[in-house]
Design a protein around this motif. Structure first.
Motif, PDB file in Angstrom:
ATOM      1  N   PHE A 131      -0.311   4.932   0.059  1.00 38.35           N
ATOM      2  CA  PHE A 131      -0.957   3.621   0.069  1.00 38.35           C
ATOM      3  C   PHE A 131      -1.281   3.242   1.508  1.00 38.35           C
ATOM      4  O   PHE A 131      -0.414   3.331   2.388  1.00 38.35           O
ATOM      5  N   ILE A 132      -2.525   2.845   1.754  1.00 34.48           N
ATOM      6  CA  ILE A 132      -2.931   2.376   3.082  1.00 34.48           C
ATOM      7  C   ILE A 132      -3.130   0.868   2.974  1.00 34.48           C
ATOM      8  O   ILE A 132      -4.055   0.400   2.315  1.00 34.48           O
ATOM      9  N   SER A 133      -2.233   0.136   3.613  1.00 30.98           N
ATOM     10  CA  SER A 133      -2.275  -1.326   3.530  1.00 30.98           C
ATOM     11  C   SER A 133      -2.999  -1.882   4.751  1.00 30.98           C
ATOM     12  O   SER A 133      -2.730  -1.479   5.882  1.00 30.98           O
ATOM     13  N   VAL A 134      -3.925  -2.805   4.500  1.00 31.57           N
ATOM     14  CA  VAL A 134      -4.739  -3.357   5.589  1.00 31.57           C
ATOM     15  C   VAL A 134      -4.123  -4.681   6.085  1.00 31.57           C
ATOM     16  O   VAL A 134      -4.131  -5.689   5.375  1.00 31.57           O
ATOM     17  N   LEU A 135      -3.563  -4.612   7.297  1.00 31.87           N
ATOM     18  CA  LEU A 135      -2.971  -5.806   7.917  1.00 31.87           C
ATOM     19  C   LEU A 135      -4.070  -6.704   8.446  1.00 31.87           C
ATOM     20  O   LEU A 135      -5.161  -6.242   8.696  1.00 31.87           O
ATOM     21  N   ASN A 136      -3.818  -8.017   8.690  1.00 29.84           N
ATOM     22  CA  ASN A 136      -2.558  -8.672   8.427  1.00 29.84           C
ATOM     23  C   ASN A 136      -2.429  -9.156   6.971  1.00 29.84           C
ATOM     24  O   ASN A 136      -1.319  -9.227   6.441  1.00 29.84           O
ATOM     25  N   GLY A 137      -3.553  -9.496   6.379  1.00 30.61           N
ATOM     26  CA  GLY A 137      -3.537 -10.242   5.121  1.00 30.61           C
ATOM     27  C   GLY A 137      -2.781  -9.606   3.969  1.00 30.61           C
ATOM     28  O   GLY A 137      -2.316 -10.299   3.070  1.00 30.61           O
ATOM     29  N   SER A 138      -2.642  -8.265   3.981  1.00 29.05           N
ATOM     30  CA  SER A 138      -2.075  -7.589   2.806  1.00 29.05           C
ATOM     31  C   SER A 138      -0.565  -7.405   2.845  1.00 29.05           C
ATOM     32  O   SER A 138      -0.007  -6.763   1.964  1.00 29.05           O
ATOM     33  N   PHE A 139       0.091  -7.961   3.863  1.00 29.36           N
ATOM     34  CA  PHE A 139       1.524  -7.637   4.002  1.00 29.36           C
ATOM     35  C   PHE A 139       2.363  -8.118   2.824  1.00 29.36           C
ATOM     36  O   PHE A 139       3.251  -7.414   2.359  1.00 29.36           O
ATOM     37  N   MET A 140       2.088  -9.292   2.293  1.00 30.30           N
ATOM     38  CA  MET A 140       2.923  -9.848   1.219  1.00 30.30           C
ATOM     39  C   MET A 140       2.619  -9.149  -0.105  1.00 30.30           C
ATOM     40  O   MET A 140       3.514  -8.789  -0.862  1.00 30.30           O
ATOM     41  N   PHE A 141       1.332  -8.952  -0.360  1.00 32.13           N
ATOM     42  CA  PHE A 141       0.864  -8.223  -1.549  1.00 32.13           C
ATOM     43  C   PHE A 141       1.477  -6.819  -1.565  1.00 32.13           C
ATOM     44  O   PHE A 141       2.021  -6.369  -2.572  1.00 32.13           O
ATOM     45  N   THR A 142       1.433  -6.131  -0.416  1.00 30.50           N
ATOM     46  CA  THR A 142       1.962  -4.766  -0.319  1.00 30.50           C
ATOM     47  C   THR A 142       3.476  -4.753  -0.563  1.00 30.50           C
ATOM     48  O   THR A 142       3.984  -3.924  -1.329  1.00 30.50           O
ATOM     49  N   ALA A 143       4.182  -5.688   0.070  1.00 32.49           N
ATOM     50  CA  ALA A 143       5.645  -5.726  -0.062  1.00 32.49           C
ATOM     51  C   ALA A 143       6.041  -5.988  -1.511  1.00 32.49           C
ATOM     52  O   ALA A 143       6.939  -5.323  -2.049  1.00 32.49           O
ATOM     53  N   ASP A 144       5.375  -6.946  -2.163  1.00 29.82           N
ATOM     54  CA  ASP A 144       5.708  -7.248  -3.560  1.00 29.82           C
ATOM     55  C   ASP A 144       5.357  -6.078  -4.469  1.00 29.82           C
ATOM     56  O   ASP A 144       6.165  -5.669  -5.294  1.00 29.82           O
ATOM     57  N   LEU A 145       4.154  -5.530  -4.299  1.00 33.98           N
ATOM     58  CA  LEU A 145       3.727  -4.410  -5.146  1.00 33.98           C
ATOM     59  C   LEU A 145       4.714  -3.242  -5.036  1.00 33.98           C
ATOM     60  O   LEU A 145       5.100  -2.640  -6.042  1.00 33.98           O
ATOM     61  N   PHE A 146       5.129  -2.947  -3.812  1.00 34.56           N
ATOM     62  CA  PHE A 146       6.005  -1.794  -3.591  1.00 34.56           C
ATOM     63  C   PHE A 146       7.338  -1.904  -4.313  1.00 34.56           C
ATOM     64  O   PHE A 146       7.901  -0.900  -4.730  1.00 34.56           O
ATOM     65  N   LYS A 147       7.825  -3.133  -4.477  1.00 31.34           N
ATOM     66  CA  LYS A 147       9.111  -3.318  -5.158  1.00 31.34           C
ATOM     67  C   LYS A 147       9.018  -2.936  -6.634  1.00 31.34           C
ATOM     68  O   LYS A 147      10.020  -2.627  -7.258  1.00 31.34           O
ATOM     69  N   TYR A 148       7.805  -2.978  -7.175  1.00 31.28           N
ATOM     70  CA  TYR A 148       7.634  -2.682  -8.604  1.00 31.28           C
ATOM     71  C   TYR A 148       7.147  -1.263  -8.857  1.00 31.28           C
ATOM     72  O   TYR A 148       6.951  -0.872 -10.010  1.00 31.28           O
ATOM     73  N   LEU A 149       6.921  -0.475  -7.803  1.00 32.84           N
ATOM     74  CA  LEU A 149       6.503   0.918  -8.015  1.00 32.84           C
ATOM     75  C   LEU A 149       7.743   1.766  -8.294  1.00 32.84           C
ATOM     76  O   LEU A 149       8.719   1.703  -7.552  1.00 32.84           O
ATOM     77  N   THR A 150       7.671   2.554  -9.364  1.00 34.80           N
ATOM     78  CA  THR A 150       8.803   3.411  -9.721  1.00 34.80           C
ATOM     79  C   THR A 150       8.475   4.879  -9.458  1.00 34.80           C
ATOM     80  O   THR A 150       9.349   5.737  -9.534  1.00 34.80           O
ATOM     81  N   ILE A 151       7.212   5.177  -9.147  1.00 28.40           N
ATOM     82  CA  ILE A 151       6.800   6.538  -8.795  1.00 28.40           C
ATOM     83  C   ILE A 151       7.189   6.826  -7.343  1.00 28.40           C
ATOM     84  O   ILE A 151       7.514   5.904  -6.599  1.00 28.40           O
ATOM     85  N   GLU A 152       7.117   8.077  -6.924  1.00 31.79           N
ATOM     86  CA  GLU A 152       7.255   8.393  -5.503  1.00 31.79           C
ATOM     87  C   GLU A 152       5.995   7.910  -4.818  1.00 31.79           C
ATOM     88  O   GLU A 152       4.882   8.241  -5.252  1.00 31.79           O
ATOM     89  N   ALA A 153       6.156   7.118  -3.762  1.00 30.61           N
ATOM     90  CA  ALA A 153       4.973   6.570  -3.099  1.00 30.61           C
ATOM     91  C   ALA A 153       5.248   6.403  -1.616  1.00 30.61           C
ATOM     92  O   ALA A 153       6.365   6.098  -1.215  1.00 30.61           O
ATOM     93  N   GLU A 154       4.214   6.617  -0.792  1.00 34.41           N
ATOM     94  CA  GLU A 154       4.321   6.389   0.649  1.00 34.41           C
ATOM     95  C   GLU A 154       3.400   5.242   1.029  1.00 34.41           C
ATOM     96  O   GLU A 154       2.421   4.964   0.335  1.00 34.41           O
ATOM     97  N   VAL A 155       3.709   4.605   2.157  1.00 32.59           N
ATOM     98  CA  VAL A 155       2.836   3.535   2.621  1.00 32.59           C
ATOM     99  C   VAL A 155       2.627   3.657   4.130  1.00 32.59           C
ATOM    100  O   VAL A 155       3.526   4.096   4.856  1.00 32.59           O
ATOM    101  N   CYS A 156       1.420   3.361   4.599  1.00 40.43           N
ATOM    102  CA  CYS A 156       1.168   3.222   6.024  1.00 40.43           C
ATOM    103  C   CYS A 156       0.247   2.021   6.210  1.00 40.43           C
ATOM    104  O   CYS A 156      -0.292   1.490   5.235  1.00 40.43           O
ATOM    105  N   PHE A 157       0.113   1.593   7.452  1.00 42.86           N
ATOM    106  CA  PHE A 157      -0.607   0.351   7.723  1.00 42.86           C
ATOM    107  C   PHE A 157      -1.708   0.562   8.751  1.00 42.86           C
ATOM    108  O   PHE A 157      -1.533   1.309   9.717  1.00 42.86           O
ATOM    109  N   ILE A 158      -2.822  -0.111   8.533  1.00 44.77           N
ATOM    110  CA  ILE A 158      -3.865  -0.176   9.544  1.00 44.77           C
ATOM    111  C   ILE A 158      -4.150  -1.659   9.769  1.00 44.77           C
ATOM    112  O   ILE A 158      -3.775  -2.499   8.938  1.00 44.77           O
ATOM    113  N   LYS A 159      -4.799  -1.978  10.872  1.00 42.83           N
ATOM    114  CA  LYS A 159      -5.112  -3.385  11.110  1.00 42.83           C
ATOM    115  C   LYS A 159      -6.574  -3.528  11.498  1.00 42.83           C
ATOM    116  O   LYS A 159      -7.012  -3.007  12.516  1.00 42.83           O
ATOM    117  N   LEU A 160      -7.309  -4.186  10.618  1.00 44.25           N
ATOM    118  CA  LEU A 160      -8.718  -4.463  10.861  1.00 44.25           C
ATOM    119  C   LEU A 160      -8.894  -5.968  10.806  1.00 44.25           C
ATOM    120  O   LEU A 160      -8.209  -6.647  10.049  1.00 44.25           O
TER     121      LEU A 160
END
Ligand code: IMP
Ligand code: MG
Length: 182
Positions: A42-71
Motif C-alpha cells: 500500500f502506498i499512502s499519500v501524506l499528509n491527508g491519508s494518515f488517518m484513513f491509512t491507520a484505520d484501514l490497516f487495523k482491519y486488514l487480515t492479509i499480509e500487507a506492507e505500507v510505505c508513504f509518499i508526500k505530495l
C-alpha cells in the motif's frame, strides 16, 4: 453537533465517525478478499491519508506492507495546480501488487502526476483506493478502483484532511459552510 471554525471559515458536520468507520471496515473486507495470498504494498499519500491509512490497516487480515509518499498541491481551499513531491517513493514497486491510498481525489491532478512518476516501473497490478471522491471536480481521466464516499464538489475537513493545516484531528468530516463566511 456544532459547527467548527478554522482560520476564517466555518464548517458544519457532514459524515459521522461511525459512517466513516463502517466504510473503512467494508473497504478492508473487500481488500482482504481481493488480495488474499498476495501481500500487496500500500502506498499512502501524506499528509491527508494518515488517518484513513491507520484505520484501514487495523482491519486488514492479509499480509500487507505500507510505505508513504508526500505530495502536495493545495493552498487554502483551492488546488494550486502545482504538485510538489516532498517525500518520494523509496520502495521498489516492480512485480508487486500496488494499492495507492488517497484521502481524496478532487481534480485528479495529484494522482495523475504520481502515476506519471511511476509509469516506467512494472507493478504486477496497480489499483487506487480513496476515502473520498469528488466526481464532478475530477478533470483528469482516472480509474478509481475503491471509493468509500462520492461527494459533491464542496471543501471538506477532518479525518486527516485539513484547511491550511487545521482540522486534521477531527474524527468526523465537516463541510465548508458557504453561507457563513467572515
Ligand atoms: P487533486 O490533485 O485536485 O485531486 O487534489 C488532491 C489533494 O488535494 C488531496 O490529496 C487533498 O490533500 C487535497 N484536497 C482536495 N480536496 C480537498 C478538500 O475538500 N479538503 C481538503 N483537502 C482537499
Ligand atoms: Mg492528499
Amino acid at each position: 453537533m456544532a459547527p467548527v471554525k478554522f482560520h476564517d471559515k466555518y464548517f458544519v458536520p457532514y459524515i459521522s465517525s461511525a459512517e466513516i468507520q463502517e466504510k473503512v471496515v467494508e473497504l478492508a473486507r473487500r481488500l482482504n478478499e481481493d488480495y488474499k495470498g498476495k501481500r500487496p504494498l500500500f502506498i499512502s499519500v501524506l499528509n491527508g491519508s494518515f488517518m484513513f491509512t491507520a484505520d484501514l490497516f487495523k482491519y486488514l487480515t492479509i499480509e500487507a506492507e505500507v510505505c508513504f509518499i508526500k505530495l502536495a498541491s493545495y493552498k487554502g481551499t483551492k488546488s494550486s495546480g502545482q504538485i510538489l513531491t516532498a517525500i518520494g517513493l523509496d520502495t521498489d514497486i516492480n512485480n508487486r501488487d500496488i494499492v495507492i491510498l488517497e484521502d481524496i481525489i478532487d481534480t485528479g491532478k495529484t494522482m495523475t502526476e504520481f502515476l506519471r512518476q511511476i509509469n516506467h516501473q512494472q507493478p504486477t497490478s496497480l489499483k487506487i483506493a480513496v476515502l473520498l471522491h469528488k466526481p464532478t471536480a475530477t478533470a483528469y481521466p482516472l480509474t478509481i478502483d475503491y471509493t468509500c464516499f462520492s461527494i459533491p464538489d464542496k471543501f471538506v475537513v477532518g479525518y486527516g484532511l485539513d484547511y491550511d493545516g487545521l482540522g486534521r484531528n477531527l474524527s468526523q468530516l465537516y463541510q465548508l459552510d458557504e453561507d457563513n463566511e467572515d
